[in-house]
Design a protein around this motif. Structure first.
Motif, PDB file in Angstrom:
ATOM      1  N   ASN A 251       0.839  -1.180   0.099  1.00 18.41           N
ATOM      2  CA  ASN A 251       0.146   0.042   0.066  1.00 18.41           C
ATOM      3  C   ASN A 251       0.751   1.343  -0.076  1.00 18.41           C
ATOM      4  OD1 ASN A 251      -3.212  -0.474   0.566  1.00 18.41           O
ATOM      5  ND2 ASN A 251      -2.052  -2.203   1.114  1.00 18.41           N
ATOM      6  N   TYR A 252       2.028   1.247   0.778  1.00 17.17           N
ATOM      7  CA  TYR A 252       3.014   2.283   0.803  1.00 17.17           C
ATOM      8  C   TYR A 252       3.385   2.531  -0.781  1.00 17.17           C
ATOM      9  CZ  TYR A 252       7.321   4.786   0.668  1.00 17.17           C
ATOM     10  OH  TYR A 252       8.340   5.558   0.679  1.00 17.17           O
ATOM     11  N   TYR A 253       3.780   1.683  -1.530  1.00 20.04           N
ATOM     12  CA  TYR A 253       4.542   1.699  -2.567  1.00 20.04           C
ATOM     13  C   TYR A 253       3.343   2.123  -3.783  1.00 20.04           C
ATOM     14  CZ  TYR A 253       8.241   1.328  -6.191  1.00 20.04           C
ATOM     15  OH  TYR A 253       8.971   1.142  -7.217  1.00 20.04           O
ATOM     16  N   ASP A 254       2.062   1.619  -3.338  1.00 16.73           N
ATOM     17  CA  ASP A 254       0.899   2.013  -4.212  1.00 16.73           C
ATOM     18  C   ASP A 254       0.602   3.336  -4.095  1.00 16.73           C
ATOM     19  OD1 ASP A 254      -0.976   1.267  -6.498  1.00 16.73           O
ATOM     20  OD2 ASP A 254      -2.559   1.456  -4.580  1.00 16.73           O
ATOM     21  N   SER A 255       0.675   3.915  -3.008  1.00 15.92           N
ATOM     22  CA  SER A 255       0.603   5.535  -2.477  1.00 15.92           C
ATOM     23  C   SER A 255       1.678   6.316  -3.322  1.00 15.92           C
ATOM     24  CB  SER A 255       0.684   5.892  -1.182  1.00 15.92           C
ATOM     25  OG  SER A 255       1.896   5.671  -0.697  1.00 15.92           O
ATOM     26  N   LEU A 256       2.991   5.954  -3.535  1.00 11.36           N
ATOM     27  CA  LEU A 256       3.810   6.756  -4.287  1.00 11.36           C
ATOM     28  C   LEU A 256       3.463   6.487  -5.721  1.00 11.36           C
ATOM     29  CD1 LEU A 256       7.252   5.152  -2.721  1.00 11.36           C
ATOM     30  CD2 LEU A 256       5.939   7.133  -1.938  1.00 11.36           C
ATOM     31  N   ARG A 257       2.989   5.597  -6.121  1.00 11.09           N
ATOM     32  CA  ARG A 257       2.532   5.535  -7.655  1.00 11.09           C
ATOM     33  C   ARG A 257       1.433   6.465  -8.168  1.00 11.09           C
ATOM     34  NH1 ARG A 257       3.902   1.146 -10.926  1.00 11.09           N
ATOM     35  NH2 ARG A 257       4.302  -0.161  -8.984  1.00 11.09           N
ATOM     36  N   LYS A 258       0.611   6.695  -7.149  1.00 14.12           N
ATOM     37  CA  LYS A 258      -0.913   7.414  -7.364  1.00 14.12           C
ATOM     38  C   LYS A 258      -0.391   9.019  -7.020  1.00 14.12           C
ATOM     39  CE  LYS A 258      -4.101   3.881  -5.489  1.00 14.12           C
ATOM     40  NZ  LYS A 258      -4.879   3.648  -4.482  1.00 14.12           N
ATOM     41  N   ASP A 259       0.662   9.271  -6.369  1.00 16.09           N
ATOM     42  CA  ASP A 259       1.179  10.851  -6.157  1.00 16.09           C
ATOM     43  C   ASP A 259       1.622  11.138  -7.587  1.00 16.09           C
ATOM     44  OD1 ASP A 259       2.411  13.145  -5.979  1.00 16.09           O
ATOM     45  OD2 ASP A 259       3.058  12.282  -3.699  1.00 16.09           O
ATOM     46  N   ARG A 260       1.004  12.212  -8.254  1.00 16.10           N
ATOM     47  CA  ARG A 260       1.293  12.828  -9.419  1.00 16.10           C
ATOM     48  C   ARG A 260       2.744  13.307  -9.713  1.00 16.10           C
ATOM     49  NH1 ARG A 260      -3.695  16.913 -11.130  1.00 16.10           N
ATOM     50  NH2 ARG A 260      -3.433  17.395  -8.907  1.00 16.10           N
ATOM     51  N   GLU A 261       3.339  13.573  -8.576  1.00 15.94           N
ATOM     52  CA  GLU A 261       4.631  14.347  -8.565  1.00 15.94           C
ATOM     53  C   GLU A 261       5.715  13.258  -8.912  1.00 15.94           C
ATOM     54  OE1 GLU A 261       5.628  16.507  -4.991  1.00 15.94           O
ATOM     55  OE2 GLU A 261       3.804  17.811  -5.263  1.00 15.94           O
ATOM     56  N   ASN A 262       5.289  11.961  -8.853  1.00 14.69           N
ATOM     57  CA  ASN A 262       6.067  10.873  -8.859  1.00 14.69           C
ATOM     58  C   ASN A 262       5.971  10.037 -10.212  1.00 14.69           C
ATOM     59  OD1 ASN A 262       7.073  10.996  -6.198  1.00 14.69           O
ATOM     60  ND2 ASN A 262       5.566   9.689  -5.375  1.00 14.69           N
ATOM     61  N   TYR A 263       5.187  10.706 -11.095  1.00 21.19           N
ATOM     62  CA  TYR A 263       4.879  10.202 -12.334  1.00 21.19           C
ATOM     63  C   TYR A 263       6.155   9.741 -13.159  1.00 21.19           C
ATOM     64  CZ  TYR A 263       3.116   9.393 -17.101  1.00 21.19           C
ATOM     65  OH  TYR A 263       2.627   8.888 -18.091  1.00 21.19           O
ATOM     66  N   TYR A 264       7.022  10.441 -13.182  1.00 23.72           N
ATOM     67  CA  TYR A 264       8.035  10.398 -14.057  1.00 23.72           C
ATOM     68  C   TYR A 264       9.425   9.371 -13.151  1.00 23.72           C
ATOM     69  CZ  TYR A 264       6.523  13.766 -17.258  1.00 23.72           C
ATOM     70  OH  TYR A 264       5.739  14.492 -18.088  1.00 23.72           O
ATOM     71  N   TYR A 265       8.939   9.010 -12.227  1.00 23.22           N
ATOM     72  CA  TYR A 265       9.530   7.858 -11.576  1.00 23.22           C
ATOM     73  C   TYR A 265       9.238   6.708 -11.955  1.00 23.22           C
ATOM     74  CZ  TYR A 265      10.940   4.316  -7.984  1.00 23.22           C
ATOM     75  OH  TYR A 265      11.438   3.109  -7.291  1.00 23.22           O
ATOM     76  N   PHE A 266       7.829   6.602 -12.202  1.00 24.43           N
ATOM     77  CA  PHE A 266       7.289   5.180 -12.763  1.00 24.43           C
ATOM     78  C   PHE A 266       7.010   4.970 -14.116  1.00 24.43           C
ATOM     79  CE2 PHE A 266       5.896   5.482  -8.237  1.00 24.43           C
ATOM     80  CZ  PHE A 266       6.111   4.431  -7.760  1.00 24.43           C
ATOM     81  N   ASN A 267       6.991   6.344 -14.733  1.00 24.42           N
ATOM     82  CA  ASN A 267       6.965   6.357 -16.173  1.00 24.42           C
ATOM     83  C   ASN A 267       7.920   7.279 -17.151  1.00 24.42           C
ATOM     84  OD1 ASN A 267       3.820   5.387 -16.350  1.00 24.42           O
ATOM     85  ND2 ASN A 267       3.987   7.032 -14.895  1.00 24.42           N
ATOM     86  N   SER A 268       8.063   6.699 -18.109  1.00 25.44           N
ATOM     87  CA  SER A 268       9.109   7.534 -18.847  1.00 25.44           C
ATOM     88  C   SER A 268       8.841   8.874 -19.232  1.00 25.44           C
ATOM     89  CB  SER A 268       9.596   6.666 -20.187  1.00 25.44           C
ATOM     90  OG  SER A 268       8.535   6.664 -21.140  1.00 25.44           O
ATOM     91  N   ASN A 269       9.755   9.536 -19.672  1.00 19.18           N
ATOM     92  CA  ASN A 269       9.298  11.140 -19.721  1.00 19.18           C
ATOM     93  C   ASN A 269       8.899  11.210 -21.535  1.00 19.18           C
ATOM     94  OD1 ASN A 269       9.204  13.847 -20.467  1.00 19.18           O
ATOM     95  ND2 ASN A 269      11.181  14.493 -19.601  1.00 19.18           N
ATOM     96  N   GLU A 270       7.396  11.202 -21.582  1.00 15.67           N
ATOM     97  CA  GLU A 270       7.009  11.312 -22.714  1.00 15.67           C
ATOM     98  C   GLU A 270       7.070  12.522 -23.770  1.00 15.67           C
ATOM     99  OE1 GLU A 270       2.909  10.572 -21.887  1.00 15.67           O
ATOM    100  OE2 GLU A 270       3.316   8.261 -21.136  1.00 15.67           O
TER     101      GLU A 270
END
Length: 341
Positions: A251-270
């Motif tokens: 749940n902690y790691y999922d909360s990081l994924r849901k935080d929009r500020e962390n988008y480019y940690y989980f996704n490439s720079n489109e």
């Protein structure tokens, strides 16, 4: 615990404790019981059409399941006949119906199937929970339990950050187990998978449950020795606690994924997708190198990235200590910002 008294063929009474929830059952017992149940139900699928002729073999296999928990306490084949021999179709039908829903505590005194049903339903109904208390005592030692805080406005759970070291080691063991589960290697049997699930739980507990007043070692040799010792220490941990620790980190790691500020940690720079062939070739080559590094060292590649950025310098004696002990939440945000450039 449910107190049950069984009668031996000699008339001697044997008292056993039946768990009522996941805190009263060891993690190892729950996993081994589930494995034996898997074998039992696979056998049942094959023999369902001629089950009436194979009730005896079914009970022998059912006893194998019970021996996981009670094998050192009672010889189930030395019990009074009511438990094994005098089992009619009504009891068997009740046994199978119970496996579909709620169990009846009184069944524990009727037959081996009743004892089985209670164990089966306790394991089946034990669900992970997010705890708000950070106090946890095990074998006389007090640990800081991964807890949640509640947002007073929205009542949403908030997660105090584990360290980079804790997070990376947990992510690595999660990824490692996923590879084993998805493997097509015939040598990886259900027993092998169960053993590795147990190893994964013990590693998570060792990394995320830190004794009060102490810190997780970050020097590699010291850390590896610490983890080996802690895995042994946590071998008797209860089923509920193991599920709760795993659930908290997921749940902690999922909360990081849901935080929009962390988008480019989980996704490439489109925004910076290459426009021509040369740029695309270079990007693919870089990705291949990164994938190769990840295969070799997993999430530990994050540490190298943070060191290159000079992140958290000065927090501890050395740069690598500073990174390892830094909050994972801050590290993820920093990498996301850097990736967005």
């Amino acid at each position: 615990m449910i107190k049950a008294t069984l009668l031996k063929t000699t008339g001697e009474k044997i008292a056993i404790d039946l768990p009522e929830n996941g805190t009263e059952l060891k993690l190892s017992q729950a996993l081994d019981f589930e494995l034996k149940c898997f074998d039992l139900f696979e056998w049942l699928k094959v023999n369902v059409d001629n089950f009436s002729q194979k009730k005896g073999e079914y009970l022998i296999r059912l006893v194998d399941c019970l021996n996981v928990v009670y094998g050192d306490i009672v010889d189930f084949f030395d019990l009074k006949g009511d438990y094994i021999n005098d089992i009619d179709n009504e009891k068997i039908n009740q046994h199978f119906e119970t496996l579909k829903g709620d169990y009846n505590k009184d069944e524990a005194f009727d037959s081996l199937m009743g004892i089985f049903n209670i164990l089966y339903m306790v394991i089946r109904t034990t669900k992970p929970e997010l705890r708000e208390l950070d106090h946890f005592v095990y074998k006389g030692k007090e640990f800081v339990f991964p807890k949640i805080l509640k947002d007073r406005l929205f009542n949403d759970p908030m997660f105090p950050s584990p360290s980079v070291k804790q997070s990376i080691e947990t992510l690595n063991v999660m990824s490692w187990l996923e590879d084993i589960k998805n493997s097509k290697d015939e040598k990886i049997t259900e027993q092998v998978k169960t053993d590795n699930i147990y190893h994964k739980y013990l590693t998570e507990l060792s990394v995320l449950l830190i004794e009060k007043g102490k810190k997780l070692p970050t020097e590699e040799a010291e850390f590896n020795m610490f983890i080996r010792e802690q895995r042994v220490f946590f071998e008797d941990i209860d089923f509920q606690t193991a599920l709760d620790v795993e659930f908290w980190f997921e749940n902690y790691y999922d909360s990081l994924r849901k935080d929009r500020e962390n988008y480019y940690y989980f996704n490439s720079n489109e925004k910076n997708t290459p426009k021509n062939g040369d740029e695309l070739t270079a990007l693919n080559r870089a990705k291949a190198v990164n994938d190769d590094i990840f295969k070799k060292i997993g999430y530990k590649s994050i540490i190298n990235r943070l060191l290159e950025l000079g992140a958290f310098r000065g927090r501890d004696k050395t740069d690598i200590e500073s990174v390892n002990n830094a909050p994972m939440t801050d590290a993820v945000k920093l990498i996301s910002i850097e990736n967005s450039q």
